[in-house]
Design a protein around this motif. Structure first.
Motif, PDB file in Angstrom:
ATOM      1  N   PHE A   1       0.834  -1.195   0.000  1.00 32.32           N
ATOM      2  CA  PHE A   1       0.000   0.000   0.000  1.00 32.32           C
ATOM      3  C   PHE A   1       0.870   1.247   0.000  1.00 32.32           C
ATOM      4  O   PHE A   1       1.933   1.286   0.606  1.00 32.32           O
ATOM      5  CB  PHE A   1      -1.010   0.026   1.146  1.00 32.32           C
ATOM      6  N   GLY A   2       0.407   2.238  -0.742  1.00 28.14           N
ATOM      7  CA  GLY A   2       1.060   3.526  -0.852  1.00 28.14           C
ATOM      8  C   GLY A   2       0.037   4.532  -1.333  1.00 28.14           C
ATOM      9  O   GLY A   2      -1.117   4.185  -1.589  1.00 28.14           O
ATOM     10  N   TYR A   3       0.444   5.786  -1.485  1.00 26.93           N
ATOM     11  CA  TYR A   3      -0.521   6.800  -1.922  1.00 26.93           C
ATOM     12  C   TYR A   3       0.190   7.919  -2.652  1.00 26.93           C
ATOM     13  O   TYR A   3       1.419   8.060  -2.586  1.00 26.93           O
ATOM     14  CB  TYR A   3      -1.305   7.352  -0.733  1.00 26.93           C
ATOM     15  N   LEU A   4      -0.574   8.692  -3.405  1.00 25.13           N
ATOM     16  CA  LEU A   4      -0.054   9.887  -4.054  1.00 25.13           C
ATOM     17  C   LEU A   4      -0.888  11.082  -3.633  1.00 25.13           C
ATOM     18  O   LEU A   4      -2.052  10.947  -3.241  1.00 25.13           O
ATOM     19  CB  LEU A   4      -0.031   9.736  -5.579  1.00 25.13           C
ATOM     20  N   VAL A   5      -0.277  12.259  -3.714  1.00 22.49           N
ATOM     21  CA  VAL A   5      -0.932  13.516  -3.381  1.00 22.49           C
ATOM     22  C   VAL A   5      -0.781  14.449  -4.578  1.00 22.49           C
ATOM     23  O   VAL A   5       0.321  14.595  -5.124  1.00 22.49           O
ATOM     24  CB  VAL A   5      -0.328  14.161  -2.121  1.00 22.49           C
ATOM     25  N   ALA A   6      -1.881  15.071  -4.985  1.00 22.51           N
ATOM     26  CA  ALA A   6      -1.863  15.996  -6.116  1.00 22.51           C
ATOM     27  C   ALA A   6      -3.077  16.897  -6.014  1.00 22.51           C
ATOM     28  O   ALA A   6      -3.900  16.762  -5.089  1.00 22.51           O
ATOM     29  CB  ALA A   6      -1.852  15.236  -7.445  1.00 22.51           C
ATOM     30  N   ASN A   7      -3.225  17.828  -6.972  1.00 22.59           N
ATOM     31  CA  ASN A   7      -4.441  18.632  -6.988  1.00 22.59           C
ATOM     32  C   ASN A   7      -5.630  17.717  -7.298  1.00 22.59           C
ATOM     33  O   ASN A   7      -5.455  16.611  -7.827  1.00 22.59           O
ATOM     34  CB  ASN A   7      -4.320  19.786  -7.988  1.00 22.59           C
ATOM     35  N   PRO A   8      -6.849  18.105  -6.946  1.00 17.70           N
ATOM     36  CA  PRO A   8      -7.997  17.206  -7.085  1.00 17.70           C
ATOM     37  C   PRO A   8      -8.189  16.642  -8.484  1.00 17.70           C
ATOM     38  O   PRO A   8      -8.626  15.503  -8.643  1.00 17.70           O
ATOM     39  CB  PRO A   8      -9.181  18.088  -6.670  1.00 17.70           C
ATOM     40  N   SER A   9      -7.846  17.410  -9.513  1.00 16.28           N
ATOM     41  CA  SER A   9      -8.043  16.925 -10.870  1.00 16.28           C
ATOM     42  C   SER A   9      -7.122  15.755 -11.178  1.00 16.28           C
ATOM     43  O   SER A   9      -7.561  14.714 -11.674  1.00 16.28           O
ATOM     44  CB  SER A   9      -7.803  18.064 -11.868  1.00 16.28           C
ATOM     45  N   LEU A  10      -5.832  15.910 -10.877  1.00 13.32           N
ATOM     46  CA  LEU A  10      -4.885  14.826 -11.140  1.00 13.32           C
ATOM     47  C   LEU A  10      -5.164  13.612 -10.260  1.00 13.32           C
ATOM     48  O   LEU A  10      -5.189  12.475 -10.737  1.00 13.32           O
ATOM     49  CB  LEU A  10      -3.458  15.316 -10.903  1.00 13.32           C
ATOM     50  N   ALA A  11      -5.351  13.851  -8.967  1.00 15.51           N
ATOM     51  CA  ALA A  11      -5.605  12.729  -8.059  1.00 15.51           C
ATOM     52  C   ALA A  11      -6.887  12.007  -8.442  1.00 15.51           C
ATOM     53  O   ALA A  11      -6.948  10.768  -8.416  1.00 15.51           O
ATOM     54  CB  ALA A  11      -5.693  13.238  -6.619  1.00 15.51           C
ATOM     55  N   GLY A  12      -7.925  12.761  -8.815  1.00 16.35           N
ATOM     56  CA  GLY A  12      -9.188  12.138  -9.204  1.00 16.35           C
ATOM     57  C   GLY A  12      -9.061  11.314 -10.468  1.00 16.35           C
ATOM     58  O   GLY A  12      -9.727  10.280 -10.618  1.00 16.35           O
ATOM     59  N   ARG A  13      -8.213  11.750 -11.389  1.00 15.93           N
ATOM     60  CA  ARG A  13      -8.035  10.992 -12.630  1.00 15.93           C
ATOM     61  C   ARG A  13      -7.407   9.637 -12.353  1.00 15.93           C
ATOM     62  O   ARG A  13      -7.817   8.617 -12.934  1.00 15.93           O
ATOM     63  CB  ARG A  13      -7.169  11.800 -13.596  1.00 15.93           C
ATOM     64  N   ILE A  14      -6.404   9.598 -11.481  1.00  8.62           N
ATOM     65  CA  ILE A  14      -5.807   8.317 -11.112  1.00  8.62           C
ATOM     66  C   ILE A  14      -6.795   7.478 -10.314  1.00  8.62           C
ATOM     67  O   ILE A  14      -6.968   6.273 -10.574  1.00  8.62           O
ATOM     68  CB  ILE A  14      -4.528   8.540 -10.279  1.00  8.62           C
ATOM     69  N   ARG A  15      -7.479   8.099  -9.359  1.00  7.38           N
ATOM     70  CA  ARG A  15      -8.395   7.365  -8.492  1.00  7.38           C
ATOM     71  C   ARG A  15      -9.533   6.727  -9.292  1.00  7.38           C
ATOM     72  O   ARG A  15      -9.991   5.623  -8.962  1.00  7.38           O
ATOM     73  CB  ARG A  15      -8.946   8.320  -7.431  1.00  7.38           C
ATOM     74  N   SER A  16      -9.984   7.389 -10.338  1.00  6.21           N
ATOM     75  CA  SER A  16     -11.104   6.859 -11.127  1.00  6.21           C
ATOM     76  C   SER A  16     -10.742   5.582 -11.877  1.00  6.21           C
ATOM     77  O   SER A  16     -11.629   4.821 -12.269  1.00  6.21           O
ATOM     78  CB  SER A  16     -11.582   7.921 -12.114  1.00  6.21           C
ATOM     79  N   MET A  17      -9.447   5.335 -12.091  1.00 10.38           N
ATOM     80  CA  MET A  17      -9.027   4.138 -12.820  1.00 10.38           C
ATOM     81  C   MET A  17      -8.741   2.958 -11.900  1.00 10.38           C
ATOM     82  O   MET A  17      -8.568   1.835 -12.387  1.00 10.38           O
ATOM     83  CB  MET A  17      -7.766   4.459 -13.637  1.00 10.38           C
ATOM     84  N   LEU A  18      -8.677   3.186 -10.602  1.00  4.43           N
ATOM     85  CA  LEU A  18      -8.332   2.111  -9.676  1.00  4.43           C
ATOM     86  C   LEU A  18      -9.565   1.283  -9.324  1.00  4.43           C
ATOM     87  O   LEU A  18     -10.668   1.818  -9.208  1.00  4.43           O
ATOM     88  CB  LEU A  18      -7.728   2.696  -8.396  1.00  4.43           C
TER      89      LEU A  18
END
Length: 583
Positions: free
Chosen positions: A233-250
């Motif tokens: 387990f790990g995580y990334l931090v970014a602005n909501p647009s970038l983080a949301g784009r990655i999160r939507s594919m998981l």
């Protein structure tokens, strides 16, 4: 049996074999692991007992959704959930970053973590590798790296801080300046997987700055910090647009039940976690001193939970690795399969002193023998030199003092700037502005560790160089026309709010951050012509072009211990994000 074990290392993979594979080929009894960069002091024995007692339920039932686990982690770290994406290990996040956000090319200093070079190559991207010089202690010069990126026309830039395998460290102000200078790139990734073990700066993370920028991602690891690589387990931090784009594919359940159990038990064990980090930092200094006492062994300053060492002249890393394993039951990481490194280098994980004494004893016997019969290091003859995978690149960059970075990949293989298969460099490379020496900021004011003041207000005076041996002239770099640049006022960064500690040890230190709006695209920063480079190699001890020596950049001179991190509140949870801790 021994041949079966050592054969597991003889592959083209950029990683060592797993402990499960090693266990299948041996009994595993008495094996001490100096290979996997794990925290040896966390979780505590009591935490392991708790997980063992609940093992049946943990592996029987589905975990909660990734959103639920992420929300709990963000509550602990004081991060807005919309700016975070959790993955099944940092490798999963690197894979999705490559698929979604890397269009055609990626730049990365080497040697470094293998997935940053291998992953984009596997998907057909161009990887522009910026060589870290062995002669410079593998220190990363951000100004030269920026010039390299401009010359190559790269779209994505990666920095690992601290870097794996050498442990090199960059201060926060330098990385923020680099991010702003690269604001026009598709993406800038700051991999902070090992930053929890650094003590050269009080708050070294750039997660807060990443959330305010449209093209920056900060990658964080949990398995390394918590000593739980197997949970993934790990995580990334970014602005909501970038983080949301990655999160939507998981996938909705990309995190397993063990990850959920650990995340929800962490809030009860903040003090133990803090103590484990301090112990690793103390062990790192002790281990560095013990290894440095071995003749011919070079130990590089590190801010990770590992040490990068160069073996004595004549020692072959694969032989040393195999003999340490078969004769002394010690597992070490030989770095010959890392791009930019060679078999002359080992990465050794920081471990308790009792294990380090065993390591030093094993190295003494393997390298020098007792007596010297059977030693891995032969007796040196007069004029013996060394050869490594980075020596040619070291010589090229040393001859030009870094000025030959345009077309560096072509020159490194003996070709000119216009070699076939390599894109031509732009007519005018644009480098990042040279960093200025910051004014010391008191720690109590919320700033980082005060930087050493420059010796004088003017540029450093270069001492008279000794006569250099006659060498073939270096391949000249193409001329770079100077472009007039209008003066611009530097952008002011928004001031950060200093959170005040509350009475309860787990209470929030202030109001929960409001949802971070998606920022508008940042205007391009001012262009600066490349600086005029001095000729010849820089003499030892002279500040680099940014006004800081390599030791100052790394936060330590390799001899004296760097200041320890001072967390406010003995019972507080030291946040993995490097932000203000819970009071």
């Amino acid at each position: 049996m021994a041949d079966n074990v050592t054969s597991l290392f003889r592959s083209n993979a950029a990683h060592s074999p797993s402990m499960a594979a090693l266990a299948r080929e041996s009994d595993g009894a008495g094996l001490v692991d100096f290979c996997i960069p794990c925290n040896p002091y966390f979780p505590t024995p009591a935490m392991f007992e708790d997980m063992a007692a609940r093992l049946r339920d943990i592996i029987t039932y589905y975990p909660s959704s990734a959103d639920t686990i992420t929300a709990e982690l963000c509550s602990l770290l004081r991060l807005p959930p919309q700016c975070v994406a959790m993955g099944n290990g940092s490798t999963e996040l690197i894979t999705w970053i490559d698929h979604l956000l890397v269009r055609e090319s990626l730049a990365v200093p080497v040697p470094t973590f293998g997935r940053w070079t291998d992953q984009p190559m596997e998907t057909g991207k161009r990887v522009d590798m910026f060589p870290l010089q062995e002669s410079g202690g593998f220190a990363l010069d951000l100004a030269q790296y920026a010039e390299f990126i401009r010359a190559r026309g790269t779209k994505v830039a990666v920095i690992c801080n601290p870097n794996n395998p050498d442990g090199g460290f960059l201060h926060k102000h330098a990385i923020v300046q680099f991010m702003d200078a690269m604001a026009d790139l598709d993406l800038v990734v700051i991999d902070e997987s090992f930053l929890e073990f650094a003590d050269a700066e009080v708050e070294p993370s750039v997660v807060q700055e990443a959330m305010l920028r449209p093209n920056v991602i900060v990658l964080r690891s949990l398995g390394k910090n918590f000593g739980l690589h197997g949970i993934r387990f790990g995580y990334l931090v970014a602005n909501p647009s970038l983080a949301g784009r990655i999160r939507s594919m998981l996938p909705k359940w990309n995190l397993n039940s063990f990850a959920e159990h650990v995340v929800f038990m962490l809030k009860e064990h903040g003090t133990e976690y803090q103590q484990s980090l301090h112990q690793v930092r103390r062990d790192r200094m002790d281990m560095s001193g013990q290894l440095s006492s071995l003749p011919g062994l070079t130990v590089y300053p590190s801010q990770g939970n590992f040490l990068f060492v160069r073996l004595p002249v004549g020692a072959e890393g694969t032989v040393v690795r195999d003999r340490m394993l078969t004769e002394h039951r010690l597992l070490v990481r030989e770095c010959g399969n890392k791009i930019g490194s060679s078999s002359r280098f080992l990465r050794l994980v920081v471990r308790p002193q009792v294990d380090v004494r065993r390591l030093v004893s094993g190295l003494e016997q393997v390298l020098y023998g007792t007596p010297r019969r059977g030693a891995a290091v032969p007796e040196q003859a007069a004029g013996t030199g060394y050869s490594s995978g980075t020596a040619a690149i070291d010589r090229l960059v040393s001859e030009t003092n870094g000025a030959g970075t345009q077309g560096l990949a072509a020159q490194a293989v003996g070709a000119g700037p216009g070699a076939p298969g390599l894109p031509a460099a732009p007519a005018a490379g644009i480098g990042m502005p040279l960093p200025a020496v910051p004014s010391p900021v008191p720690v109590g004011a919320g700033g980082g560790m005060p930087m050493p003041a420059a010796a004088s207000s003017g540029p450093p005076q270069m001492p008279q160089q000794a006569p250099q041996p006659v060498q073939p002239p270096p391949v000249p770099a193409p001329p770079v026309p100077q472009q007039p640049v209008p003066q611009q006022i530097p952008q002011q960064m928004p001031q950060q709010t200093v959170r005040q500690p509350s009475q309860h040890p787990l209470a929030a230190p202030g109001p929960v951050p409001a949802p971070v709006p998606v920022p508008a695209p940042m205007p391009a920063v001012a262009s600066y012509p490349p600086p005029q480079m001095p000729t010849g190699p820089t003499p030892p001890g002279v500040p680099a072009r940014g006004g800081l020596t390599a030791a100052q950049v790394r936060g330590t001179d390799g001899l004296s211990q760097a200041p320890g991190t001072s967390w406010s509140g003995a019972q507080s949870w030291p946040e993995a994000a490097g932000m203000a801790p819970l009071g």
